[in-house]
Design an enzyme around this catalytic site. Structure first.
Site, short mmCIF file in Angstrom:
data_model
loop_
_atom_site.label_atom_id
_atom_site.label_comp_id
_atom_site.label_asym_id
_atom_site.label_seq_id
_atom_site.Cartn_x
_atom_site.Cartn_y
_atom_site.Cartn_z
N SER B 11 99.20 68.51 51.73
CA SER B 11 98.04 68.99 52.22
C SER B 11 98.03 68.58 53.74
O SER B 11 97.21 69.31 54.45
CB SER B 11 96.86 68.87 51.34
OG SER B 11 96.37 67.75 51.40
N GLU B 152 91.53 62.11 56.80
CA GLU B 152 92.07 63.22 57.47
C GLU B 152 91.52 63.03 59.13
O GLU B 152 92.23 63.47 60.09
CB GLU B 152 91.92 64.62 57.23
CG GLU B 152 93.03 65.05 55.81
CD GLU B 152 94.42 65.17 56.43
OE1 GLU B 152 94.68 65.95 57.57
OE2 GLU B 152 95.43 65.07 55.55
N HIS B 185 96.32 60.46 49.85
CA HIS B 185 95.62 59.95 50.85
C HIS B 185 94.70 58.65 50.54
O HIS B 185 94.49 57.74 51.24
CB HIS B 185 94.33 60.73 51.09
CG HIS B 185 94.70 62.10 51.92
ND1 HIS B 185 95.71 63.21 51.29
CD2 HIS B 185 94.81 62.55 53.27
CE1 HIS B 185 95.81 63.89 52.07
NE2 HIS B 185 95.17 63.73 53.14
#
Lengths: 264, 264
Positions: B11, B152, B185
């Site tokens: 993603s 992110e 992540h």
């Protein structure tokens, strides 16, 4: 989930070293084992004969409804693994790729030794696989035709065994930092081999490496056995004498096994 | 041998933790990576939307002639891995089974924690896989919706990050001896997570575990890249801003990467 057993084949008792490792790493899985001791060793036989015998072992395991077949035999892997893997619709694992891959990861000097039966060494398959994966490696291969007979006759503790191992491995002394035990019988001689090669040589047990791959493939194909099921019934078959197979199996494995004779 | 690249999808930038591990364990393999940062995080989105986006990433990778696809994203694995794996004729790997399997091997108490995005945790997939493999395990699952946005936006060093991690993980403190980082992540926050959980809690990096499986499957399907070939061209694509992707990739990976923008 798939609660059927995993099938193991070998020319004799050597593949029990792979089963021992399976029972350590994946104790919930069920085993069907066929050892062709009546026709062992496979190593000196012609390739076509080994291929024919291996298919007989494969067909026997298929009658036991196995979910995966493990070639717990380097000679059979060298000669017949690719063909069998191609033809069956269940996963078929050999011991040579896991062993080659582990040897490349282990070596620092780039000098890898491989010992195996005459057929495995003559097939040159370890050298080929290792160099395919890592062309700069140097591979010293050595056939040890006397090792399997020592193990199959359960003389691994004898002074004759020590002498034979010592003399056989002399050509590799000081030349390699990693030695692939390219026959599943050889881990039964591991202590003697380690003594002869010295403590700094890393021994790669191709069978133990293979079990790590079994675990990954059980996951990938989603065919693990549920750990909820207790009634495991391991089945061991030999084409030769039950008593001598059982003696080796009971001393080598963490469980006492029932052995049946089978004629192929 | 198959010298085509391995495709990775995520993603956003989290899957770079899997690529880093690949570059450590299998430095000769070539990578094509697509990160959908424009639509990250996937975690809070409806399953149908995640499935649609994942298929778009898969189709993009197929145009790059990849030999294998790795779902370097737990959310996409939870929602779409089985369907994609079923439909493609190249191997497709997810991160959830390797992570589950490693957690079972690691735990001593039988109390396993799993942290992930809201969708991964709501799908209950880790608990299901872990209990399928080993029914006696206790699984404590916890959604950590704030972690992906921290990563992110590359704020992993900030004091805000530390505070958020500390507060988020409070419900698991003292309850588990093994914690699955169920989002690729999260290894970027590994040091903070380890500090909060304490030194005795084993952290399982589902991505790193996945790379061990990649290695086995490359062997099994005989699709390793030859180590003889030097001209590796890794390709990284993002659906969002190139500069911020590149900043994270360059600080995280052992190589400097070229990043291209792509519109899906």
């Amino acid at each position: 989930m798939d609660n059927r057993p995993i099938g193991f084949l070998d020319s004799g008792v050597g593949g029990l070293t792979v089963v021992r490792e399976l029972m350590r790493q994946l104790p919930h899985e069920e085993v069907v084992y066929i050892g062709d001791s009546a026709r062992a060793p496979y190593g000196p036989r012609p390739a076509q004969e080994i291929k024919k015998y291996t298919w007989e072992l494969v067909r026997f395991l298929l009658t036991k409804d196995v979910k995966m077949i493990v070639f717990a035999c380097n000679t059979a892997t060298a000669v017949a693994w690719e063909e069998v893997k191609e033809k069956l619709d269940i996963p078929v694992l050999g011991v040579i790729l896991p062993g080659s891959s582990a040897a490349i990861k282990s070596t620092v000097s780039g000098n890898i030794g491989v010992i195996g039966t005459p057929m495995t060494i003559a097939s040159n398959i370890y050298e080929k696989k290792i160099k395919d994966l890592s062309p700069q490696m140097t591979v010293n291969s050595l056939a040890c035709p006397k090792f399997v007979p020592i193990v199959e006759s359960n003389e691994i503790q004898s002074s004759v065994a020590k002498k034979i191992v010592y003399e056989s491995l002399a050509p590799l002394a000081g030349k390699v930092d990693t030695l692939v035990l390219g026959c599943t019988h050889y881990p039964l001689l591991r202590n003697i081999i380690q003594n002869v090669m010295g403590p700094h040589v890393k021994l790669i047990d191709s069978g133990a490496e293979c079990v790590r791959d079994i675990s990954v493939l059980l996951n990938y194909f989603e065919i693990n056995r549920s750990r909820n099921i207790d009634n495991k019934k391991h089945c061991f078959y030999t084409t030769a004498n039950i008593a001598s197979f059982k003696e080796i199996a009971d001393s080598w494995l963490p469980v006492t096994v029932k052995v049946e004779h089978v004629r192929l």
